[in-house]
Design a protein around this motif. Structure first.
Motif, PDB file in Angstrom:
ATOM      1  N   SER A 172       0.834  -1.207   0.000  1.00 38.84           N
ATOM      2  CA  SER A 172       0.000   0.000   0.000  1.00 38.84           C
ATOM      3  C   SER A 172       0.869   1.258   0.000  1.00 38.84           C
ATOM      4  N   LYS A 188      -7.064  -3.318   1.338  1.00 39.33           N
ATOM      5  CA  LYS A 188      -7.938  -2.283   1.896  1.00 39.33           C
ATOM      6  C   LYS A 188      -9.267  -2.900   2.330  1.00 39.33           C
ATOM      7  N   PHE A 203      -5.797   5.830  -1.536  1.00 41.35           N
ATOM      8  CA  PHE A 203      -4.830   6.892  -1.281  1.00 41.35           C
ATOM      9  C   PHE A 203      -5.100   7.614   0.036  1.00 41.35           C
ATOM     10  N   ASP A 204      -6.063   7.123   0.803  1.00 40.01           N
ATOM     11  CA  ASP A 204      -6.418   7.713   2.092  1.00 40.01           C
ATOM     12  C   ASP A 204      -5.404   7.261   3.134  1.00 40.01           C
ATOM     13  N   ASN A 205      -4.615   8.181   3.658  1.00 40.26           N
ATOM     14  CA  ASN A 205      -3.575   7.847   4.625  1.00 40.26           C
ATOM     15  C   ASN A 205      -4.122   7.626   6.027  1.00 40.26           C
ATOM     16  N   LYS A 206      -5.240   8.213   6.350  1.00 39.84           N
ATOM     17  CA  LYS A 206      -5.777   8.175   7.704  1.00 39.84           C
ATOM     18  C   LYS A 206      -6.032   6.745   8.180  1.00 39.84           C
ATOM     19  N   SER A 207      -6.690   5.914   7.373  1.00 43.03           N
ATOM     20  CA  SER A 207      -7.012   4.567   7.821  1.00 43.03           C
ATOM     21  C   SER A 207      -5.784   3.675   7.868  1.00 43.03           C
ATOM     22  N   GLN A 208      -4.819   3.886   6.971  1.00 41.87           N
ATOM     23  CA  GLN A 208      -3.597   3.092   7.010  1.00 41.87           C
ATOM     24  C   GLN A 208      -2.793   3.385   8.262  1.00 41.87           C
ATOM     25  N   ARG A 224      -1.329   8.946  -9.239  1.00 44.57           N
ATOM     26  CA  ARG A 224      -2.641   8.305  -9.342  1.00 44.57           C
ATOM     27  C   ARG A 224      -2.965   7.874 -10.773  1.00 44.57           C
ATOM     28  N   LYS A 281       1.019   4.081  -3.081  1.00 42.26           N
ATOM     29  CA  LYS A 281       0.757   5.510  -2.898  1.00 42.26           C
ATOM     30  C   LYS A 281       1.899   6.391  -3.402  1.00 42.26           C
ATOM     31  N   ASP A 285     -10.324   6.427  -4.327  1.00 43.06           N
ATOM     32  CA  ASP A 285      -9.837   7.416  -3.364  1.00 43.06           C
ATOM     33  C   ASP A 285      -9.468   6.775  -2.034  1.00 43.06           C
ATOM     34  N   ASP A 286     -10.155   5.691  -1.648  1.00 49.95           N
ATOM     35  CA  ASP A 286      -9.829   4.993  -0.402  1.00 49.95           C
ATOM     36  C   ASP A 286      -8.404   4.457  -0.413  1.00 49.95           C
TER      37      ASP A 286
END
Length: 197
Positions: free
Chosen positions: A86, A129, A169-174, A94, A90, A166-167
């Motif tokens: 992941s 994911k 590339f979402d850093n918050k959940s990783q 994109r 990133k 978009d999920d």
């Protein structure tokens, strides 16, 4: 002066001369044996390599590799590889990736008929994911902390869990999946070595 043991009769000179000529005619030279060994080895390896390539189903193998995160139970491969894949995913623009990849809609395989390594990686990251979201839901249901291991029940991670481009590339959940102390060893190691040189 007695000596013990058996004493063999010496071979006749006529029999000995005939035997040496037969031995020399039957035994090829060392050079010939080495060449023969090399040719036999080359032919055997070539046949094995061509047979492996012919019978290896690359698209099927890549499809199965991209679905590793969907297995039931604990997936040690997913635990070890998802974070790294992941993070690498990133790092690329994109536009490198397919925003309409088949795995995003819950399908399997690559987004096109021609399977390639890039499609496999994207499918793997999408399924990582998907597993991450499912494990988080299981932790919440079971009252576990974010770092507790979760065993995914049979039949595995459902494909209908919504994952958008978009999920990925979402850093918050990783970041929430791992401790801040758990930094990438290789980046830290190589950065420190570059400073020393």
């Amino acid at each position: 002066n007695k000596t013990g043991g058996y004493k063999l009769d010496p071979p006749s000179s006529e029999g000995m001369a005939g035997r040496t000529s037969i031995d020399n005619a039957e035994k090829p030279g060392l050079f010939f044996q080495a060449v023969r060994l090399c040719v036999d080895t080359f032919v055997s390896l070539s046949v094995g390599a061509y047979a492996s390539m012919y019978f290896l189903d690359s698209p099927k193998m890549m499809k199965q590799a991209s679905e590793i995160p969907l297995v039931e139970g604990r997936s040690l491969l997913s635990e070890e590889l998802c974070r790294d894949f992941s993070a690498e995913f990133k790092k690329y623009n994109r536009r490198t990736w397919d925003p309409n990849h088949q795995a995003l809609s819950g399908g399997s395989g690559s987004g096109s008929n021609e399977s390639n390594f890039k499609d496999m990686i994207e499918g793997f990251v999408v399924n990582c994911k998907r597993r991450s979201i499912y494990e988080e839901d299981l932790r919440n249901e079971q009252g576990l902390s974010k770092n507790d291991a979760v065993v995914v029940p049979s039949p595995g991670v459902p494909r209908d869990i919504s994952v958008t481009f978009d999920d990925l590339f979402d850093n918050k959940s990783q970041e929430s999946e791992f401790d801040d102390d758990d930094v990438d060893f290789f980046d830290k190691y190589f950065d420190s070595n570059e400073e020393e040189n």
